[in-house]
Motif scaffolding. Structure first.
Motif, PDB file in Angstrom:
ATOM      1  N   TYR A 116      -9.992   8.622  -2.654  1.00 39.31           N
ATOM      2  CA  TYR A 116      -8.643   8.808  -2.107  1.00 39.31           C
ATOM      3  C   TYR A 116      -8.109   7.483  -1.576  1.00 39.31           C
ATOM      4  N   VAL A 117      -8.924   6.759  -0.839  1.00 35.87           N
ATOM      5  CA  VAL A 117      -8.526   5.455  -0.295  1.00 35.87           C
ATOM      6  C   VAL A 117      -8.162   4.508  -1.424  1.00 35.87           C
ATOM      7  N   GLN A 118      -8.962   4.516  -2.477  1.00 36.57           N
ATOM      8  CA  GLN A 118      -8.705   3.637  -3.619  1.00 36.57           C
ATOM      9  C   GLN A 118      -7.401   4.000  -4.309  1.00 36.57           C
ATOM     10  N   GLU A 119      -7.096   5.289  -4.379  1.00 34.02           N
ATOM     11  CA  GLU A 119      -5.853   5.718  -5.027  1.00 34.02           C
ATOM     12  C   GLU A 119      -4.642   5.283  -4.200  1.00 34.02           C
ATOM     13  N   VAL A 120      -4.725   5.416  -2.876  1.00 37.60           N
ATOM     14  CA  VAL A 120      -3.637   4.953  -2.012  1.00 37.60           C
ATOM     15  C   VAL A 120      -3.450   3.447  -2.183  1.00 37.60           C
ATOM     16  N   SER A 121      -4.564   2.716  -2.206  1.00 36.05           N
ATOM     17  CA  SER A 121      -4.510   1.260  -2.388  1.00 36.05           C
ATOM     18  C   SER A 121      -3.866   0.905  -3.727  1.00 36.05           C
ATOM     19  N   HIS A 122      -4.207   1.672  -4.761  1.00 37.60           N
ATOM     20  CA  HIS A 122      -3.640   1.436  -6.100  1.00 37.60           C
ATOM     21  C   HIS A 122      -2.128   1.674  -6.098  1.00 37.60           C
ATOM     22  N   GLN A 123      -1.691   2.742  -5.444  1.00 42.83           N
ATOM     23  CA  GLN A 123      -0.264   3.047  -5.395  1.00 42.83           C
ATOM     24  C   GLN A 123       0.503   1.961  -4.622  1.00 42.83           C
ATOM     25  N   ILE A 128       6.537   1.604  -0.606  1.00 40.62           N
ATOM     26  CA  ILE A 128       5.489   1.067   0.273  1.00 40.62           C
ATOM     27  C   ILE A 128       5.617   1.677   1.667  1.00 40.62           C
ATOM     28  N   LYS A 129       6.827   1.692   2.193  1.00 39.51           N
ATOM     29  CA  LYS A 129       7.052   2.232   3.539  1.00 39.51           C
ATOM     30  C   LYS A 129       6.703   3.715   3.593  1.00 39.51           C
ATOM     31  N   GLN A 130       7.086   4.435   2.577  1.00 41.97           N
ATOM     32  CA  GLN A 130       6.821   5.875   2.536  1.00 41.97           C
ATOM     33  C   GLN A 130       5.321   6.156   2.515  1.00 41.97           C
ATOM     34  N   ILE A 131       4.572   5.395   1.708  1.00 41.69           N
ATOM     35  CA  ILE A 131       3.123   5.593   1.614  1.00 41.69           C
ATOM     36  C   ILE A 131       2.442   5.250   2.934  1.00 41.69           C
ATOM     37  N   ALA A 184       3.011   7.833   5.549  1.00 41.97           N
ATOM     38  CA  ALA A 184       2.285   9.075   5.263  1.00 41.97           C
ATOM     39  C   ALA A 184       0.808   8.981   5.632  1.00 41.97           C
ATOM     40  N   GLU A 185       0.259   7.766   5.627  1.00 35.74           N
ATOM     41  CA  GLU A 185      -1.183   7.607   5.817  1.00 35.74           C
ATOM     42  C   GLU A 185      -1.581   7.013   7.169  1.00 35.74           C
ATOM     43  N   GLU A 186      -0.622   6.574   7.978  1.00 39.74           N
ATOM     44  CA  GLU A 186      -0.990   5.812   9.179  1.00 39.74           C
ATOM     45  C   GLU A 186      -1.688   6.645  10.254  1.00 39.74           C
ATOM     46  N   GLN A 187      -1.682   7.981  10.130  1.00 40.95           N
ATOM     47  CA  GLN A 187      -2.453   8.827  11.046  1.00 40.95           C
ATOM     48  C   GLN A 187      -3.677   9.436  10.373  1.00 40.95           C
ATOM     49  N   ASN A 188      -3.947   9.036   9.145  1.00 44.36           N
ATOM     50  CA  ASN A 188      -5.083   9.569   8.389  1.00 44.36           C
ATOM     51  C   ASN A 188      -6.380   8.956   8.916  1.00 44.36           C
ATOM     52  N   PRO A 189      -7.355   9.770   9.353  1.00 46.12           N
ATOM     53  CA  PRO A 189      -8.620   9.235   9.877  1.00 46.12           C
ATOM     54  C   PRO A 189      -9.354   8.325   8.889  1.00 46.12           C
ATOM     55  N   LEU A 190      -9.167   8.567   7.588  1.00 48.28           N
ATOM     56  CA  LEU A 190      -9.816   7.707   6.595  1.00 48.28           C
ATOM     57  C   LEU A 190      -9.376   6.260   6.740  1.00 48.28           C
ATOM     58  N   ILE A 225      -5.466  -2.368   4.868  1.00 46.86           N
ATOM     59  CA  ILE A 225      -4.587  -2.141   3.720  1.00 46.86           C
ATOM     60  C   ILE A 225      -3.208  -1.685   4.187  1.00 46.86           C
ATOM     61  N   LEU A 226      -3.199  -0.724   5.118  1.00 45.42           N
ATOM     62  CA  LEU A 226      -1.920  -0.204   5.620  1.00 45.42           C
ATOM     63  C   LEU A 226      -1.157  -1.258   6.400  1.00 45.42           C
ATOM     64  N   LYS A 227      -1.853  -1.989   7.273  1.00 47.92           N
ATOM     65  CA  LYS A 227      -1.164  -3.007   8.082  1.00 47.92           C
ATOM     66  C   LYS A 227      -0.572  -4.107   7.208  1.00 47.92           C
ATOM     67  N   TRP A 228      -1.305  -4.501   6.181  1.00 51.52           N
ATOM     68  CA  TRP A 228      -0.798  -5.517   5.249  1.00 51.52           C
ATOM     69  C   TRP A 228       0.533  -5.070   4.666  1.00 51.52           C
ATOM     70  N   HIS A 229       0.562  -3.850   4.165  1.00 49.64           N
ATOM     71  CA  HIS A 229       1.774  -3.369   3.508  1.00 49.64           C
ATOM     72  C   HIS A 229       2.871  -3.008   4.512  1.00 49.64           C
ATOM     73  N   LYS A 230       2.470  -2.669   5.725  1.00 48.80           N
ATOM     74  CA  LYS A 230       3.472  -2.480   6.778  1.00 48.80           C
ATOM     75  C   LYS A 230       4.197  -3.801   7.044  1.00 48.80           C
ATOM     76  N   GLY A 231       3.435  -4.887   7.099  1.00 49.35           N
ATOM     77  CA  GLY A 231       4.040  -6.203   7.277  1.00 49.35           C
ATOM     78  C   GLY A 231       5.002  -6.538   6.151  1.00 49.35           C
ATOM     79  N   ILE A 232       4.651  -6.128   4.936  1.00 45.92           N
ATOM     80  CA  ILE A 232       5.510  -6.404   3.785  1.00 45.92           C
ATOM     81  C   ILE A 232       6.852  -5.674   3.923  1.00 45.92           C
ATOM     82  N   TYR A 233       6.814  -4.376   4.273  1.00 47.81           N
ATOM     83  CA  TYR A 233       8.108  -3.677   4.363  1.00 47.81           C
ATOM     84  C   TYR A 233       8.894  -4.095   5.604  1.00 47.81           C
ATOM     85  N   GLU A 234       8.190  -4.534   6.664  1.00 47.05           N
ATOM     86  CA  GLU A 234       8.915  -5.058   7.828  1.00 47.05           C
ATOM     87  C   GLU A 234       9.699  -6.316   7.458  1.00 47.05           C
TER      88      GLU A 234
END
Length: 292
Positions: free
Chosen positions: A74-81, A94-97, A100-106, A116-125
């Protein structure tokens, strides 16, 4: 610990960089031991796994993540998307994904996944919110999740640094140069790159930086190095952009003939890739150069 998953990934990385079990084992253990590790029959000592990770050009924690993270698929699929959205400049996705995942325990319970999430958060910011300072702070937080005690940068950390350098590109040219110098040194310290596109992105973006700094000849050299790297790795990733950048450099040098040659090469690559976002622009540039 899932020994089979770790062994399978070691085998995959080894084949990707084109070395035999015997070559991987050299200076670490026996070839027979590598064979057992790859089959999941045994799990190596931590020191052995570290040496294997160094030869394969990945952070040793990568293997522990594979062996211990539940639902890694699942983590790999999110990373791929996220990667797909990043490559196609689809920042809203990117922002939508991320949202959707920033509260996911994984993700929140694993620093490598959270990175992975923080990197892409920086990108959309940066791209959507136009908040350069906030974006760079977020990217630095992402790097700090895994980069401890001045150790060698991992491949993903280098990727995030490339994003930092690109964000500085239009804001602080000297700071951007500092970041790309750090990236260059980081790449040189890695024995192998499992993701060779990192080096391609470095060549292209550093060449753009040199052009902006009016170091045209040096920019051309880095573009040529990037093209050679693409040919060595048999990939078209950024190949069109590298040819275009050389053409643009020659245009700045008022060498219209050479500029046209490289623009035409870039056009061929983009047409083969069916990359419509650049095709008409480059056709217009070629027409403009022909009429001069």
């Amino acid at each position: 610990m899932d020994f089979y998953a770790v062994g399978k990934k070691i085998k995959e990385l080894r084949k990707n960089i084109g070395i035999s079990q015997e070559e991987l084992a050299e200076g670490i253990c026996t070839q027979a031991q590598i064979s057992k590790i790859e089959k999941g029959i045994v799990f190596p000592y931590a020191s052995t796994l570290y040496l294997i990770s160094q030869k394969l050009g990945v952070d040793v924690n990568y293997f522990f993540d594979i062996g211990m993270t539940p639902r890694l698929d699942y983590v790999q699929e999110v990373s791929h998307q996220l990667k797909k959205a990043r490559r196609t400049f689809n920042y809203n996705d990117i922002k939508q994904i991320v949202k959707a995942e920033e509260q996911n325990p994984l993700f929140i319970q694993n620093n490598a996944n959270l990175q992975i999430l923080k990197w892409h958060k920086g990108i959309y910011e940066y791209e959507l919110d136009k908040d350069v300072k906030k974006a760079i702070t977020t990217l630095q937080e992402a790097i700090n999740l895994t980069h401890k005690n001045n150790k060698v940068y991992s491949e993903r950390e280098l990727e995030i640094l490339i994003s930092v350098g690109m964000f500085y590109f239009n804001e602080d040219i000297m700071k951007a140069k500092e970041v790309f110098t750090e990236i260059r040194e980081g790449i040189m310290l890695l024995p192998y790159l499992s993701d060779y596109t990192i080096k391609t992105r470095f060549f292209y973006n550093y060449a753009r930086l040199l052009t902006r700094s009016e170091k045209i000849e040096e920019s051309i050299k880095y573009c040529q190095d990037g093209i050679s790297w693409c040919l060595e790795k048999d990939t078209m990733f950024l190949l069109g952009e590298l040819h275009y950048q050389i053409g643009y450099n020659f245009e700045l040098l008022n060498d219209k003939d050479k500029a046209k040659v490289y623009m035409e090469k870039a056009l061929v690559v983009f047409e083969l890739q069916q990359d419509d976002k650049y095709i008409q622009f480059i056709k217009n540039k070629i027409t403009e150069l022909t009429s001069l």
